[in-house]
Design a protein around this motif. Structure first.
Motif, PDB file in Angstrom:
ATOM      1  N   ARG A  73      57.157 -43.413  30.974  1.00 28.67           N
ATOM      2  CA  ARG A  73      56.984 -43.038  32.388  1.00 28.67           C
ATOM      3  C   ARG A  73      58.271 -42.380  32.856  1.00 28.67           C
ATOM      4  N   THR A  74      58.124 -41.182  33.445  1.00 33.60           N
ATOM      5  CA  THR A  74      59.282 -40.422  33.914  1.00 33.60           C
ATOM      6  C   THR A  74      59.023 -39.943  35.339  1.00 33.60           C
ATOM      7  N   GLU A  75      60.040 -40.044  36.185  1.00 35.66           N
ATOM      8  CA  GLU A  75      59.932 -39.523  37.549  1.00 35.66           C
ATOM      9  C   GLU A  75      60.487 -38.105  37.564  1.00 35.66           C
ATOM     10  N   LEU A  76      59.735 -37.195  38.170  1.00 40.46           N
ATOM     11  CA  LEU A  76      60.112 -35.785  38.241  1.00 40.46           C
ATOM     12  C   LEU A  76      60.320 -35.364  39.691  1.00 40.46           C
ATOM     13  N   GLN A  77      61.199 -34.409  39.908  1.00 42.34           N
ATOM     14  CA  GLN A  77      61.408 -33.799  41.222  1.00 42.34           C
ATOM     15  C   GLN A  77      61.075 -32.317  41.102  1.00 42.34           C
ATOM     16  N   ILE A  78      60.073 -31.870  41.845  1.00 39.74           N
ATOM     17  CA  ILE A  78      59.708 -30.457  41.849  1.00 39.74           C
ATOM     18  C   ILE A  78      59.625 -30.022  43.311  1.00 39.74           C
ATOM     19  N   LYS A  79      60.475 -29.066  43.678  1.00 44.11           N
ATOM     20  CA  LYS A  79      60.536 -28.568  45.057  1.00 44.11           C
ATOM     21  C   LYS A  79      60.666 -29.710  46.066  1.00 44.11           C
ATOM     22  N   ARG A  80      61.587 -30.610  45.782  1.00 46.81           N
ATOM     23  CA  ARG A  80      61.926 -31.747  46.648  1.00 46.81           C
ATOM     24  C   ARG A  80      60.784 -32.749  46.812  1.00 46.81           C
ATOM     25  N   LYS A  81      59.814 -32.660  45.944  1.00 44.62           N
ATOM     26  CA  LYS A  81      58.727 -33.623  46.000  1.00 44.62           C
ATOM     27  C   LYS A  81      58.714 -34.414  44.697  1.00 44.62           C
ATOM     28  N   GLY A  82      58.486 -35.717  44.790  1.00 44.49           N
ATOM     29  CA  GLY A  82      58.503 -36.581  43.612  1.00 44.49           C
ATOM     30  C   GLY A  82      57.143 -36.703  42.951  1.00 44.49           C
ATOM     31  N   TYR A  83      57.166 -36.646  41.656  1.00 42.22           N
ATOM     32  CA  TYR A  83      55.949 -36.812  40.856  1.00 42.22           C
ATOM     33  C   TYR A  83      56.256 -37.783  39.709  1.00 42.22           C
ATOM     34  N   ILE A  84      55.195 -38.280  39.115  1.00 44.59           N
ATOM     35  CA  ILE A  84      55.342 -39.195  37.972  1.00 44.59           C
ATOM     36  C   ILE A  84      54.618 -38.581  36.777  1.00 44.59           C
ATOM     37  N   GLN A  85      55.297 -38.619  35.656  1.00 48.27           N
ATOM     38  CA  GLN A  85      54.707 -38.141  34.393  1.00 48.27           C
ATOM     39  C   GLN A  85      54.608 -39.331  33.449  1.00 48.27           C
ATOM     40  N   ILE A  86      53.420 -39.544  32.920  1.00 42.78           N
ATOM     41  CA  ILE A  86      53.220 -40.578  31.901  1.00 42.78           C
ATOM     42  C   ILE A  86      52.749 -39.857  30.646  1.00 42.78           C
ATOM     43  N   THR A  87      53.475 -40.102  29.553  1.00 44.74           N
ATOM     44  CA  THR A  87      53.093 -39.478  28.279  1.00 44.74           C
ATOM     45  C   THR A  87      52.772 -40.569  27.270  1.00 44.74           C
ATOM     46  N   ALA A  88      51.856 -40.239  26.388  1.00 46.51           N
ATOM     47  CA  ALA A  88      51.487 -41.138  25.288  1.00 46.51           C
ATOM     48  C   ALA A  88      51.682 -40.357  23.989  1.00 46.51           C
ATOM     49  N   THR A  89      52.490 -40.904  23.095  1.00 51.14           N
ATOM     50  CA  THR A  89      52.790 -40.238  21.830  1.00 51.14           C
ATOM     51  C   THR A  89      52.289 -41.098  20.677  1.00 51.14           C
ATOM     52  N   ASP A  90      51.602 -40.459  19.741  1.00 52.63           N
ATOM     53  CA  ASP A  90      51.100 -41.171  18.554  1.00 52.63           C
ATOM     54  C   ASP A  90      52.282 -41.455  17.622  1.00 52.63           C
ATOM     55  N   ILE A  91      52.625 -42.733  17.477  1.00 52.87           N
ATOM     56  CA  ILE A  91      53.741 -43.136  16.602  1.00 52.87           C
ATOM     57  C   ILE A  91      53.240 -44.005  15.449  1.00 52.87           C
ATOM     58  N   THR A  92      52.005 -43.813  15.063  1.00 50.63           N
ATOM     59  CA  THR A  92      51.390 -44.659  14.040  1.00 50.63           C
ATOM     60  C   THR A  92      52.202 -44.660  12.753  1.00 50.63           C
ATOM     61  N   LYS A  93      52.567 -43.481  12.267  1.00 53.92           N
ATOM     62  CA  LYS A  93      53.303 -43.395  11.004  1.00 53.92           C
ATOM     63  C   LYS A  93      54.649 -44.110  11.114  1.00 53.92           C
ATOM     64  N   ARG A  94      55.357 -43.863  12.219  1.00 56.48           N
ATOM     65  CA  ARG A  94      56.657 -44.497  12.424  1.00 56.48           C
ATOM     66  C   ARG A  94      56.511 -46.013  12.562  1.00 56.48           C
ATOM     67  N   TRP A  95      55.479 -46.449  13.290  1.00 60.35           N
ATOM     68  CA  TRP A  95      55.213 -47.875  13.485  1.00 60.35           C
ATOM     69  C   TRP A  95      54.945 -48.557  12.142  1.00 60.35           C
ATOM     70  N   THR A  96      54.114 -47.913  11.321  1.00 64.59           N
ATOM     71  CA  THR A  96      53.769 -48.463  10.005  1.00 64.59           C
ATOM     72  C   THR A  96      54.999 -48.534   9.108  1.00 64.59           C
ATOM     73  N   LEU A  97      55.793 -47.460   9.108  1.00 66.12           N
ATOM     74  CA  LEU A  97      57.001 -47.445   8.270  1.00 66.12           C
ATOM     75  C   LEU A  97      58.020 -48.493   8.730  1.00 66.12           C
ATOM     76  N   THR A  98      58.139 -48.658  10.052  1.00 66.13           N
ATOM     77  CA  THR A  98      59.064 -49.666  10.575  1.00 66.13           C
ATOM     78  C   THR A  98      58.610 -51.068  10.174  1.00 66.13           C
ATOM     79  N   ALA A  99      57.319 -51.329  10.287  1.00 62.39           N
ATOM     80  CA  ALA A  99      56.789 -52.643   9.884  1.00 62.39           C
ATOM     81  C   ALA A  99      57.016 -52.873   8.394  1.00 62.39           C
ATOM     82  N   GLN A 100      56.799 -51.842   7.591  1.00 64.24           N
ATOM     83  CA  GLN A 100      57.011 -51.951   6.149  1.00 64.24           C
ATOM     84  C   GLN A 100      58.499 -52.189   5.851  1.00 64.24           C
ATOM     85  N   LEU A 101      59.377 -51.495   6.556  1.00 61.82           N
ATOM     86  CA  LEU A 101      60.813 -51.664   6.372  1.00 61.82           C
ATOM     87  C   LEU A 101      61.245 -53.084   6.747  1.00 61.82           C
ATOM     88  N   LEU A 102      60.715 -53.620   7.835  1.00 62.37           N
ATOM     89  CA  LEU A 102      61.047 -54.990   8.237  1.00 62.37           C
ATOM     90  C   LEU A 102      60.573 -55.999   7.199  1.00 62.37           C
TER      91      LEU A 102
END
Length: 190
Positions: A73-102
């Motif tokens: 979640r990121t707060e943005l300012q565009i022309k003095r007005k506040g907005y919120i950006q929510i992004t979802a990123t697929d981290i399946t490969k990284r998650w799996t590799l991290t679990a395997q590494l642990l």
């Protein structure tokens, strides 16, 4: 990647198809308020089959299809007005590799502890072996000297006190000496 833009009060202005699919799976339907959806993620009130976790300080949702999605979640300012950006990123490969590494790190730790115990036992065995060698060496030297001494005493010749003194002095020197194993021919000659 899932993307959602909303106003400060949570009213969603733009949401892509991927974010709508994720909302549906995670919350059971498409949300029309970005703040409510992010709060749901924060509290972990997710649908059965989904699991909330954290990774590098970010919210991660593990979905029933075994994918892992990191939400930011990121707060943005565009022309003095506040907005919120929510992004979802697929981290399946990284998650799996991290679990395997642990998992591998845990296994290595166990193997390291076993190796350390084995090394400790080897030190003990080595010390016991050296002690046994010293005992056997003392036994052999004393047996040899006593045999020579008994032969000298039982012989018909007069006792030579210089020879006896020499035997006793050589006995102490031989017991104190830290000789390595000599070749069999040398021992036979002795």
């Amino acid at each position: 990647t899932g993307v959602l833009f909303s106003e400060q009060d949570g009213f969603i202005l733009l949401s892509n198809v991927q974010m709508q699919k994720l909302m549906s799976v995670i919350s059971g339907g498409i949300s029309y308020n970005g703040n409510h959806f992010y709060e749901l993620l924060t509290k972990g009130n997710v649908e059965p089959g989904c699991q909330r976790s954290e990774f590098e300080g970010q919210i991660v949702c593990l979905l029933p299809d075994e994918t892992a999605w990191m939400f930011t979640r990121t707060e943005l300012q565009i022309k003095r007005k506040g907005y919120i950006q929510i992004t979802a990123t697929d981290i399946t490969k990284r998650w799996t590799l991290t679990a395997q590494l642990l998992r591998q790190e845990s296994e290595l730790k166990i193997k390291g502890e076993k190796l350390s115990q084995t090394i400790d036992r080897l030190h003990i065995l080595s010390w016991e072996r050296e002690t046994q060698k010293a005992k056997m060496r003392a036994h052999d030297i004393l047996g040899q000297r006593l045999t020579l001494l008994l032969r000298t005493i039982h012989s018909e010749q007069a006792l030579d006190y210089d020879l006896l003194r020499s035997f006793s002095q050589e006995l102490l020197d031989d017991l104190k000496a830290n000789k390595s194993v000599s070749p069999p021919q040398d021992e036979l000659d002795t």
